[in-house]
Design a protein around this motif. Sequence first.
Motif, PDB file in Angstrom:
ATOM      1  N   GLN A  17      -0.463   9.012  -7.435  1.00 29.94           N
ATOM      2  CA  GLN A  17      -0.478   8.060  -6.315  1.00 29.94           C
ATOM      3  C   GLN A  17      -0.560   6.627  -6.832  1.00 29.94           C
ATOM      4  O   GLN A  17       0.130   5.725  -6.355  1.00 29.94           O
ATOM      5  N   GLU A  18      -1.415   6.431  -7.816  1.00 28.56           N
ATOM      6  CA  GLU A  18      -1.632   5.061  -8.293  1.00 28.56           C
ATOM      7  C   GLU A  18      -0.423   4.512  -9.049  1.00 28.56           C
ATOM      8  O   GLU A  18      -0.191   3.301  -9.064  1.00 28.56           O
ATOM      9  N   LEU A  19       0.359   5.399  -9.663  1.00 30.26           N
ATOM     10  CA  LEU A  19       1.601   4.937 -10.295  1.00 30.26           C
ATOM     11  C   LEU A  19       2.580   4.428  -9.238  1.00 30.26           C
ATOM     12  O   LEU A  19       3.240   3.404  -9.419  1.00 30.26           O
TER      13      LEU A  19
ATOM     14  N   GLY B 256       0.837  -1.197   0.000  1.00 31.73           N
ATOM     15  CA  GLY B 256       0.000   0.000   0.000  1.00 31.73           C
ATOM     16  C   GLY B 256       0.868   1.242   0.000  1.00 31.73           C
ATOM     17  O   GLY B 256       2.066   1.183  -0.285  1.00 31.73           O
ATOM     18  N   LEU B 257       0.262   2.374   0.310  1.00 32.22           N
ATOM     19  CA  LEU B 257       1.000   3.633   0.397  1.00 32.22           C
ATOM     20  C   LEU B 257       0.995   4.089   1.850  1.00 32.22           C
ATOM     21  O   LEU B 257       0.063   3.776   2.595  1.00 32.22           O
TER      22      LEU B 257
ATOM     23  N   ALA C  13       9.072   6.417 -12.767  1.00 28.25           N
ATOM     24  CA  ALA C  13       8.870   7.591 -13.623  1.00 28.25           C
ATOM     25  C   ALA C  13       7.436   8.068 -13.447  1.00 28.25           C
ATOM     26  O   ALA C  13       6.495   7.359 -13.789  1.00 28.25           O
ATOM     27  N   VAL C  14       7.309   9.258 -12.876  1.00 29.53           N
ATOM     28  CA  VAL C  14       5.975   9.841 -12.682  1.00 29.53           C
ATOM     29  C   VAL C  14       5.918  11.064 -13.588  1.00 29.53           C
ATOM     30  O   VAL C  14       6.430  12.125 -13.239  1.00 29.53           O
ATOM     31  N   GLY C  15       5.360  10.904 -14.773  1.00 35.09           N
ATOM     32  CA  GLY C  15       5.438  11.961 -15.776  1.00 35.09           C
ATOM     33  C   GLY C  15       6.899  12.176 -16.129  1.00 35.09           C
ATOM     34  O   GLY C  15       7.639  11.217 -16.360  1.00 35.09           O
TER      35      GLY C  15
ATOM     36  N   ASP D  39      -6.892  16.204  -7.065  1.00 35.85           N
ATOM     37  CA  ASP D  39      -7.582  16.031  -8.339  1.00 35.85           C
ATOM     38  C   ASP D  39      -7.177  14.718  -9.010  1.00 35.85           C
ATOM     39  O   ASP D  39      -6.443  13.916  -8.448  1.00 35.85           O
ATOM     40  N   GLN D  40      -7.674  14.525 -10.250  1.00 31.39           N
ATOM     41  CA  GLN D  40      -7.374  13.306 -11.002  1.00 31.39           C
ATOM     42  C   GLN D  40      -5.873  13.091 -11.160  1.00 31.39           C
ATOM     43  O   GLN D  40      -5.386  11.969 -11.047  1.00 31.39           O
ATOM     44  N   GLU D  41      -5.162  14.188 -11.420  1.00 29.60           N
ATOM     45  CA  GLU D  41      -3.730  14.057 -11.657  1.00 29.60           C
ATOM     46  C   GLU D  41      -3.032  13.517 -10.406  1.00 29.60           C
ATOM     47  O   GLU D  41      -2.169  12.641 -10.479  1.00 29.60           O
TER      48      GLU D  41
END
Length: 673
Positions: A225-227, A132-133, A173-175, A218-220
Amino acid sequence: MTSEPTTTDVIARLTELARNHRWTWHRPAAELLDRIPGASPDRHPAATIAALDADARQTIVADADLTAAIDENFDDLQATLNTKSGPPTVAYVSAEFGLTELVPQYSGGLGILAGDHLKAASDLGLPLVAVGLFYHGGFFRQGLDGSNQTERYERYEPHNLGLVDTNQTVTVAVGAEDVTAKIWRLAVGTIDLYLLDTDIPGNSPDGRTITDRLYSGDQEHRIRQELILGIGGLRALRAVGIDPDVVHLNEGHAGFWLLEQLATKMTSGASFEEAIEATKAGAVFTTHTPVPAGIDRFKQPVITPYLTPWATENDVPLTTLFDLATSADDTGTPKPFNMAAFCLALSGSANGVSKLHGRISRELFAAVPGGDAITSVTNGIHARTWLDPQLADVFDTHLGAGWDVGDEQAWKLAAELEHDTIVGTRQQGRRQLIELIEERGAAKSGALSPDALTVGFARRFATYKRADLLLLLRTRLETLLADDDRPIQFVFAGKAHPADGDGKALMAAVVDFAHSSEANGRFVFIPDYDMAVARAMYAGCDVWLNNPIRPREASGTSGEKSALNGGLQCSILDGWWDEMYDGDNGWAIPGSELADAAKRDLAEATATHDLLENEILPLFYGEGAEPSPTDRWTQKVRHNWTTLGPQVTAARMVADYRDRVYEPALERARRHH
Ligand SMILES: *Cc1c(COP(=O)(O)O)cnc(C)c1O
């Protein structure tokens, strides 16, 4: 004792006991940790131990009785840990875990289910590991400003919550940015839960805030987080030397795990098609909501920069990924990236969380490949976490071994429990609930009675759960609350998501009513609903009210916790109750077939009031001078236990997952090796 233990030894043992969250259900350990100087229900025992000064440590070591208890508990924990059967083969991935209110890394049902899953997996000795996180801000704490919800975040330090530093990190890599996440370990009996945390030096300020709070932003923010959860999660397990054969995705939040798995397969030579087949073999997905708004659907322009690094590195066109992640009912141009559809496309099996929800999910995802094969595993709850300790003692004495893992023979013995024993423990539960309510200033002293029929309602203030249903017939409700002959009192709690304006308005309406003079002090709202409030409510409420719009409650678990504590269900036939109601183990609120929403609500509100007035109150109070609750009431409570006890435990649920989901997936995965 042959050798003198050193202070360091004793404190190290105590620390390990505090860090293994088995104490959240193993009472001897909890009782031991309560004996540490400075122990408090509001502080994690690991923090209490860390705060001990030299004198306090010395006092502990000098207390022969206490050190003996520490040794005994420590040996018992080691014996449990030694039952581990080998390296974990199944990874359970979830955005939230609810293990105790003292590790506030959950928002509600999904997280608590995940926590209960780990505890039951430990009890059953499953070779499972979890990911998890770690959110430094956790989920928001709720306050009231008049009748409106206020939200505040605390900051939690991992060391003060019993987390252990693995000294390992992973980079994702997050973006455009490479973000590094630290890996913490949290012990849950024999199960290790690894939590990723990006709030570390070296990351940019934006990178550091990825794991700031649960379900905020927001969505971003969610994509980022999900990455970390998905791609980082699988890398994290490999970093600590674990390579599971099967992944269990607890809701779509964990779906990017599948991207990392695809990449792994392609790196070792598989084509994209082969990688998909191999990934599917070892992936299982649980969907938790029949409400389309509950599913992550990321807009293409928002998610594209985040998928691009993966697509480039693995030489897979972005359009291919988007094609995998759309459902026929997705609207908008271009169509969003639907996490549930993506998980379905890349999982070898998928399930809903009750029989009814399985059926609804097959309809909802009919257009997605694999959607028509969705099965179901009905949610359950971890008995020893949720059972009132007094009642657990009664069950230990009278039902014998196995009641906590849903043994049918053990639960049969609940039919023999004495009326007075049942009434006594339930009354004690009401007393303690009233104490908590008064301590929190949610009721005037003396307004609530430990002998009055107590009805509970606690859940997220999502509009479909209709917390205000009883209030639709306000005059009838006020009349009930004014009745001194057959008093009835209502206890409500729950948080509205910070971004859910309608949910907040609903909550304010309920709180407004609680504060009104017509409520007569007998309709109360407890702020800051959490696992501690929930436990007190299950032990103290005689009736558990659940009136969602059918079939939007995928399972619901609060009712299962109430039922095990001897609360009787008064519920719409939705989720778990739809399959477990037998006509006599509680009450089913008759559903309305009316198409018009307002008329349907009114009809179901009327039906609920009718049940309360015509069935529930008369059964509890009986006729004339009959003592209450009546024998007929306790008979229904016994029947509730004998029929539901075997079905509602997380042990039953996890055994179902083991036999019907994990075993087949392990076989598929091994064939693919
Ligand atoms: C059990 C529980 C839930 C989930 O309850 P539902 O009936 O599924 O809505 C949410 N929050 C807490 C604190 C719980 O204990």
